[in-house]
Structure formats: C-alpha cells, structure tokens
Design an enzyme around this catalytic site. Structure first.
Site, PDB file in Angstrom:
ATOM      1  N   SER A   1      17.137 -17.490   4.556  1.00 24.97           N
ATOM      2  CA  SER A   1      16.936 -16.282   3.744  1.00 24.97           C
ATOM      3  C   SER A   1      17.123 -14.979   4.503  1.00 24.97           C
ATOM      4  O   SER A   1      17.019 -13.907   3.903  1.00 24.97           O
ATOM      5  CB  SER A   1      15.539 -16.305   3.107  1.00 24.97           C
TER       6      SER A   1
ATOM      7  N   LYS B   1      19.500 -12.587   2.824  1.00 25.84           N
ATOM      8  CA  LYS B   1      19.155 -11.592   1.795  1.00 25.84           C
ATOM      9  C   LYS B   1      19.201 -10.171   2.351  1.00 25.84           C
ATOM     10  O   LYS B   1      19.320  -9.210   1.581  1.00 25.84           O
ATOM     11  CB  LYS B   1      17.779 -11.903   1.206  1.00 25.84           C
TER      12      LYS B   1
ATOM     13  N   SER C   1      11.247 -13.086  -1.175  1.00 26.03           N
ATOM     14  CA  SER C   1      12.418 -13.878  -0.787  1.00 26.03           C
ATOM     15  C   SER C   1      12.865 -14.775  -1.935  1.00 26.03           C
ATOM     16  O   SER C   1      13.210 -15.945  -1.738  1.00 26.03           O
ATOM     17  CB  SER C   1      12.129 -14.718   0.466  1.00 26.03           C
TER      18      SER C   1
ATOM     19  N   LYS D   1      12.540  -9.621   7.771  1.00 30.98           N
ATOM     20  CA  LYS D   1      12.801 -10.697   6.816  1.00 30.98           C
ATOM     21  C   LYS D   1      12.588 -12.062   7.444  1.00 30.98           C
ATOM     22  O   LYS D   1      12.991 -12.316   8.579  1.00 30.98           O
ATOM     23  CB  LYS D   1      14.248 -10.593   6.314  1.00 30.98           C
TER      24      LYS D   1
END
Length: 525
Positions: free
Chosen positions: A65, A68, A125, A228
């Site tokens: 992720s 993203k 997420s 993140k």
C-alpha cells in the site's frame, strides 16, 4: 481391566488426540507473523535528498500500500491543475467496489466526493477508495498504472513500475525502498497543503470515521508526521515514515518487516540514525516538481494506444494510427533579434514593395473568396493576417517582399502567459477561477469560411472542457484534424466546441462520436 473398558480408554485417547490436533490447526489459522519477505531499508535527509543509510535500497520489491502515495500524488496534481476539486463527485466503478480489504465499503455506481476517497486511501489505506480514484481518471487499472509509472520516471523513481492504484500484488508491480523515499519527499515538498492528512489519527471518510493504520508509530515517535504503511504476504510489513526535529527532517523506508511491532522498531532505529548523521544547518534544496501538462499526458496515452494491437481502427485506415500530429499553443513568442545592417544596402523601391504586398494579399483574398463563395473583406491586409491564423495585426517585412514577392514575413505578438490553476486545501474549497474566455487553438483551419461546428458538452471548468476536446481530437483525428478547438464560457459553464467545419464534416464527425457514446450536436448556419 476388561476388553470393553480397554476399548473405551482407547476411544477416549483417540478423541483427545483429535481435539489436540484441531486446537493446533485453529491456533495456526489465527494472525501470524509474515513469512520472511526480502528486507530493504533507506534513510534520506529530506532537506537535501542526501542518502544517510542504504540496505538493498534499489532492489525491486513489492511495495504493497505504499503504492497509494503515488495515487494520491497524481490526484493532488489534478486538483492543482484545476481539472477536479475536492468536491468533485466520483462514481465508483465495479472494479473498485470489488477490491478486497482493507476497504471503505464502496458500492458500484455509488457517488462520493473526491475528498472522502483521498482521506480513506491515505488514512485507512482503503483499496476500494484508491481504485475508485484511478478508475475515475483513467478508466481502467492498467491505464492508471501506466500513468503512475510515467509519473514515477518524472520524479526520478528509476526502478518503479505500477499496475494498479492500491498496491495489491500484481506481476510487474514493483518498487524500491529508495524510490518510495523519493515519493515521500515529493509529497512533502510538492503538496504541503495536503501533507497533513498523513498525520491524522482518524478522519471522516464520508461513509464512516476511519482510523490511521500508522497511528501507533505516529504516537510513539517524537516528531513523526507521516507517511504511509503497507502490507501484503509477498511484501511483508512496509512503511515510509517522515519526522522532523529541530529543523531537520528525515524520511526513511522499510520493506519486508515481519510484523507491525518489528517494522516500527526498525523504523525507530533508522530515523534515529538519520538524525545522528544529518548535518545541522544544512540548506534545504527541495526537489523540482514536474510541471503538469495535460497535452503531454494525452500524447503519452495516445502513444500507448498506438502500440496496442487492440486499439480502435480509424475509418478508412488499415489499422490503429501510429502518428499523431498536434499543433499546440505556445507559451511565448519572442520577437526575433534585428538583423545586423550590411555595409552595402541595395536601394528599395517602396512603391514596388507596396505593389508586391498588395498583389499577394489580393491573391490570398481571391483564393479565400473563391473557396467560400463570399466577397473578400475590405481590408486585404486583415484578410491575409486572418488566413495566416494570427490573432493580432502582423508586421510585414517590406524589404523582404521587395527582394522576393513570394516570401512575406508575418511576425505575431508574444502570447500571454497562462493563468495559474487555483489551489485548494482540505478544509476549504475555493471557487474555481478560470481564465476569462481565453481561447486555445490547436488546429487552424485554412479551408476558409466553413460555418459549421460541433458541440461535445458543457463542463464545470475551462481545463476540463479543453481536456475533453483534446481527448476527442486524438480519438477522432480523421474528421477533426482541420477543425478549430475552442472553449467558450457560458453562464452555466464552459462549452467544448470544434469549429471551422463544413456541414458534411460536422455531421460525419457527430455521427462517429455518437457511435462511441459521446454526446454531440451540430452547430451552424
């Protein structure tokens, strides 16, 4: 002990062993640490981009992720370009709605504001939120992945290729600890007005209040404010983090952690190392953000389509188009420097030069009048300028005309710079301020006096209307290659028009566009 008693004991033992085996299976089916995924780490001084620590940092691995971050970076660039706003309503695609957890819980066909998809993708997420963003802008995960890869190259992420918006494992969807640290640095410096979203412990995502997947690390490490997390089986536990202390900002990335606690502990070590090694008082040298250019983006998309064997064939052609020719509006048109005077200057007969210019203008006006079956305008010079596609009166080089009547130089005035796109923050949506009726011409028709055109819709912003015109031109170049692209501001929005067509050309173009599901109607006298 009798035989029956012995049998009962044996049955009890067998049942006990079965229950014990089931207990072991149940225990193993619960949450477990990830199998050892390839490990990589990278530490950067965010102020200068200097490498402070590196281990397997350029090895291509599964980013999960962390992907993203790129989806959000491109989204922010679309907002800054004025193509969308935080309040733009996004229709959720079937593909996005079908994404596995983590999810916001979106349904196919549902409409939701872009601001909530951004929050869900950044904080929770959410895979469905990220996929909905990508599908809105490019239509399919494949096209969005190609755009992400192009943007990565512009940012200096040399070893990253993307296949989807959310980072779910896919063949060829790979990045590195070094590249993801570069990504985090660009997010911080290029879009500081949106960066705060990565430090929120929770946020309203429209459908629900969602918690930050990185909240434990944010709470535990002094100065941490993002960025993140990521996890899949093949990737392990990943994290790109940023922290600032005493004016020093460090960005670090971990790939391949075996658990959330292990990943956070390793990140703590890396950031501590970064703060020890970073030079105090170093002058910040922010990275250069790539300029958003919608025309270049559309050309790149068209080039990919040209290489696609399944691309749509153009009527009358033998296959997908391989060459696209565009004439784009220039940002400036400086006047050439004056030619140096020669020692010997031939005498110029001004009367002869004037006659040559008038003769040429008469020839041009006559050809135009013959083509349009309309009388030539009173000003022959104005007609010549109009035919040349200039927006302002031009200067005629008399000496050049006298020397060679066939070569008349037309010099246009410098173009005005474009307006800067409006800026939005997450708390306040500022009304869009568009250029006042600025016309962008990409193809100038020299067919003369064709009084028909087509309209392909009314849009909320100038940029959106112009972008749709460019996309339409690329897909319907066969009938619109000589048309004039024009955006006209109306009370209810911005009309996207193609002008300078004959009735037959306008009707044909509309029929072909309508066959592709594009709204279109013919305009003209």
């Amino acid at each position: 002990m009798g035989k029956s008693t012995a049998c009962q004991v044996a049955q009890y033992v067998r049942h006990f062993l079965i229950l014990a085996a089931l207990s072991v299976v149940a225990a193993c089916s619960g949450p477990q640490e990830s199998k050892a995924a390839p490990y990589a780490a990278y530490v950067m001084d965010a102020r200068t981009g200097e490498t402070l620590y590196s281990e397997n940092a350029d090895t291509r691995l599964h980013p999960a992720s962390l992907t993203k971050m790129m989806t959000l970076y491109i989204t922010f660039s679309e907002i800054e370009a004025g193509n969308v706003s935080l309040d733009t309503m996004i229709t959720v695609s079937k593909t996005a709605a079908a994404q596995p957890p983590s999810r916001l819980g979106l349904k196919a066909g549902q409409k939701i504001q872009l601001r909530y998809l951004i929050r869900a993708a950044a904080v929770k997420s959410a895979n469905d939120a990220a996929a909905a963003i990508g599908d809105y802008f490019e239509g399919t995960p494949e096209k969005w992945g190609a755009r992400m890869t192009r943007t990565a190259k512009q940012l200096g992420m040399k070893n990253s290729t993307f296949k989807n918006a959310n980072g779910l494992t896919a063949k060829g969807h790979l990045s590195t600890a070094h590249d993801m640290s570069i990504m985090g640095r660009h997010l911080f410096y290029d879009y500081p007005q949106y960066y705060n979203i990565f430090s929120r412990r929770s946020t309203d995502a429209g459908m629900a209040k969602v918690a930050n997947t990185n909240r434990k690390f944010l709470d535990a490490y002094k100065g941490a404010d993002g960025i993140k997390t990521g996890y899949t089986g093949p990737a392990g536990f990943n994290l790109t983090a940023s922290a600032e202390r005493d004016g020093v900002r460090i960005i670090a990335t971990v790939f391949g952690g075996t658990s959330t606690p292990m990943r956070n502990a390793k990140m703590t070590e890396l950031l501590d190392l970064g703060f020890r090694k970073a030079k105090h008082g170093a002058v910040a040298n922010p990275p250069v953000a790539p300029a958003y250019n919608a025309d270049q983006e559309l050309i790149a998309q068209a080039a990919e389509q040209a290489d696609d064997p399944n691309a749509m064939e153009v009527e009358g052609g033998g296959g997908p188009a391989k060459t696209i020719r565009l004439v784009m509006a220039v940002s400036s048109s400086p006047r050439p420097s004056a030619r140096p005077l020669r020692e010997v200057v031939a005498p110029v007969d001004l009367a002869a030069a004037d006659q040559a210019v008038n003769a040429m203008a008469n020839d041009i006006a006559g050809a135009l009048a013959e083509a349009t079956a309309e009388p030539a305008p009173d000003s022959l010079e104005a007609q010549a300028v109009e035919l040349a596609g200039l927006a302002a009166p031009a200067e005629l080089s008399i000496s050049a005309a006298a020397a060679n009547p066939q070569a008349v130089q037309l010099i246009s005035a410098p173009a005005k710079p474009k307006h800067k796109a409006p800026i939005y923050d997450d708390a306040t949506v500022v009304a869009e301020v568009e250029p006042a009726a600025e016309e962008v011409v990409t193809n100038i028709s020299t067919s003369g006096g064709k009084g028909y055109g087509i309209n392909i819709g009314r849009f909320n912003s100038y940029g959106e209307a112009d972008r749709v015109l460019m996309k339409t031109l690329l897909t319907e170049n066969a009938t619109l290659s000589d048309a004039l692209r024009k955006v006209v501001q109306k009370s209810g929005g911005f009309d996207a028009n193609f002008l300078g067509l004959s009735q037959k050309e306008a009707d044909l173009a509309c029929r072909r566009l309508q066959a592709r599901g594009v709204t279109c109607f013919t305009m003209g006298s």
